[in-house]
Design a protein around this motif. Structure first.
Motif, PDB file in Angstrom:
ATOM      1  N   THR A 157      -6.833   4.842   3.431  1.00  0.00           N
ATOM      2  CA  THR A 157      -8.299   5.019   3.473  1.00  0.00           C
ATOM      3  C   THR A 157      -8.901   4.028   4.215  1.00  0.00           C
ATOM      4  O   THR A 157     -10.089   4.241   4.873  1.00  0.00           O
TER       5      THR A 157
ATOM      6  N   THR B 152       4.618   7.801   0.438  1.00  0.00           N
ATOM      7  CA  THR B 152       3.323   8.091   0.887  1.00  0.00           C
ATOM      8  C   THR B 152       2.610   6.555   1.145  1.00  0.00           C
ATOM      9  O   THR B 152       3.277   5.566   0.804  1.00  0.00           O
TER      10      THR B 152
ATOM     11  N   GLU C 207      -5.799  14.391   1.817  1.00  0.00           N
ATOM     12  CA  GLU C 207      -6.873  13.796   1.059  1.00  0.00           C
ATOM     13  C   GLU C 207      -6.806  14.035  -0.464  1.00  0.00           C
ATOM     14  O   GLU C 207      -6.275  15.011  -0.804  1.00  0.00           O
ATOM     15  N   ARG C 208      -6.600  12.804  -1.326  1.00  0.00           N
ATOM     16  CA  ARG C 208      -6.422  13.136  -2.694  1.00  0.00           C
ATOM     17  C   ARG C 208      -7.496  12.362  -3.245  1.00  0.00           C
ATOM     18  O   ARG C 208      -7.291  10.977  -3.183  1.00  0.00           O
TER      19      ARG C 208
ATOM     20  N   ASP D 222      -1.322   4.751   1.512  1.00  0.00           N
ATOM     21  CA  ASP D 222      -2.909   4.838   1.181  1.00  0.00           C
ATOM     22  C   ASP D 222      -3.489   4.342   2.397  1.00  0.00           C
ATOM     23  O   ASP D 222      -3.281   3.217   2.677  1.00  0.00           O
TER      24      ASP D 222
ATOM     25  N   ARG E 197      -9.078   9.576  -1.462  1.00  0.00           N
ATOM     26  CA  ARG E 197      -8.318   8.710  -0.653  1.00  0.00           C
ATOM     27  C   ARG E 197      -7.580   9.707   0.331  1.00  0.00           C
ATOM     28  O   ARG E 197      -7.054  10.698   0.305  1.00  0.00           O
TER      29      ARG E 197
ATOM     30  N   ILE F 221      -4.041   9.696   2.292  1.00  0.00           N
ATOM     31  CA  ILE F 221      -2.600   9.436   2.016  1.00  0.00           C
ATOM     32  C   ILE F 221      -1.894   9.874   3.190  1.00  0.00           C
ATOM     33  O   ILE F 221      -1.695  11.159   3.434  1.00  0.00           O
TER      34      ILE F 221
ATOM     35  N   ARG G 293       0.819  -1.128  -0.011  1.00  0.00           N
ATOM     36  CA  ARG G 293       0.099   0.136  -0.038  1.00  0.00           C
ATOM     37  C   ARG G 293       0.669   1.358  -0.176  1.00  0.00           C
ATOM     38  O   ARG G 293       0.307   2.486  -0.204  1.00  0.00           O
ATOM     39  N   SER G 294       2.059   1.116   0.465  1.00  0.00           N
ATOM     40  CA  SER G 294       2.938   2.471   0.265  1.00  0.00           C
ATOM     41  C   SER G 294       3.863   2.345  -0.844  1.00  0.00           C
ATOM     42  O   SER G 294       3.951   1.439  -1.624  1.00  0.00           O
TER      43      SER G 294
ATOM     44  N   SER H 245      -1.916  13.025   7.365  1.00  0.00           N
ATOM     45  CA  SER H 245      -2.223  12.853   6.095  1.00  0.00           C
ATOM     46  C   SER H 245      -2.780  14.055   5.514  1.00  0.00           C
ATOM     47  O   SER H 245      -3.232  15.009   5.799  1.00  0.00           O
TER      48      SER H 245
END
Length: 291
Positions: free
Chosen positions: A227, A223, A273-274, A225, A277, A279, A25-26, A271
């Motif tokens: 979420t 980064t 938000e993008r 994720d 998601r 991040i 995930r990273s 974090s």
């Protein structure tokens, strides 16, 4: 984070599963590979001056993905020279993953591997018990210092194993990253399992300066994720939380108020938000230390 001084078994079972999910995930491996390709491999030619064999030591090597990339680039810079790679990793599960990776990677077939299924402190004690220690041209300690009891003493010991012109690489979570904000804000709740005292790369730089060691610093953007961590009952999110907090079954076993506070901090302070998601800021710092 692939080595531990307080849990001799290292990453096993559910925690090994959560570690592998974290890597998926990273952008961590991709980011570190980019650093190796852009900057680190230019250091490799000088390491082999006048030598027929290069000795490399990986401390807390996990499943070996980064080691394999380092060794591939080093071999390319020193065609025809033999390379001896020592691997220190306490997780027998991850050691087996590393061996499987070696078996299916053609570029590593001419490298001699020496496996040490033990913690960094156990390796240190083993070396000290011998009258003559093996010396290395390159040593890397990537995401593993969290688990040692004494950062300064550990760095000093492994630095002492360098040959003349050798280099020690430490890659660690950056100062002001989401990791530092999370772990220093909730240090009493989180520093109670395998990690007893969290320190970031900013703290490591102080150790290096106190030891009188010269180093170069490089930023590695990274980064993660997270979420699913905010979706109740989501297995992926729960496994990620286990890894990020170093607490098995974090979501189930953490008091609701504490859990809510940690999740709020992770979302709003650690974090961005993008595209819907969440991040997490997992930025890293590479510290390349001279002999």
């Amino acid at each position: 984070m692939a080595s531990t001084a307080t849990n001799p078994a290292g990453y096993q079972g559910r925690y090994a599963q959560s570690f592998q999910l974290f890597l998926q995930r990273s952008t961590e491996h991709k980011s570190i590979f980019g650093f190796i390709d852009r900057i680190l491999q230019d250091e490799f030619p000088s390491l082999g001056d006048g030598k027929s064999t290069l000795n490399v030591l990986g401390v807390g090597s996990g499943g070996g993905e980064v080691d394999a990339h380092v060794l591939d680039k080093m071999q390319a810079k020193h065609p025809g020279k033999s390379i001896s790679a020592d691997v220190v990793e306490p997780s027998s599960e991850l050691i087996q993953n590393f061996k499987a990776l070696v078996a299916k990677t053609p570029n590593l077939e001419n490298i001699t591997f020496n496996w040490h299924t033990m913690t960094s402190s156990e390796y240190e004690n083993q070396v000290k018990d011998k009258k003559e220690a093996k010396r290395f041209d390159f040593i890397h300690m990537i995401q593993m210092l969290y688990y040692v009891e004494d950062y300064s003493a550990t760095i000093k010991f492994f630095h002492s194993l360098l040959k003349q012109k050798g280099k020690l690489l430490i890659i660690h979570e950056s100062a002001n990253s989401g990791w530092e904000i999370l772990w220093k804000t909730y240090k009493e709740a989180l520093c109670s399992n395998t990690i007893s005292a969290y320190q970031s790369a900013g703290d490591i730089k102080v150790h290096l300066e106190n030891l009188g060691l010269k180093y170069e610093e490089h930023d590695i953007p990274n980064t993660l994720d997270i979420t699913e961590c905010f979706i109740e009952g989501n297995e992926t999110g729960q496994l990620l939380l286990d890894f990020m907090t170093d607490k098995p079954y974090f979501y189930e076993k953490t008091p609701p108020d504490l859990r809510a506070g940690i999740l709020d901090l992770m979302r709003n302070k650690c974090s961005t938000e993008r595209d819907g998601r969440i991040i997490f800021n997992g930025n890293l710092t590479a510290l390349l230390i001279h002999p």
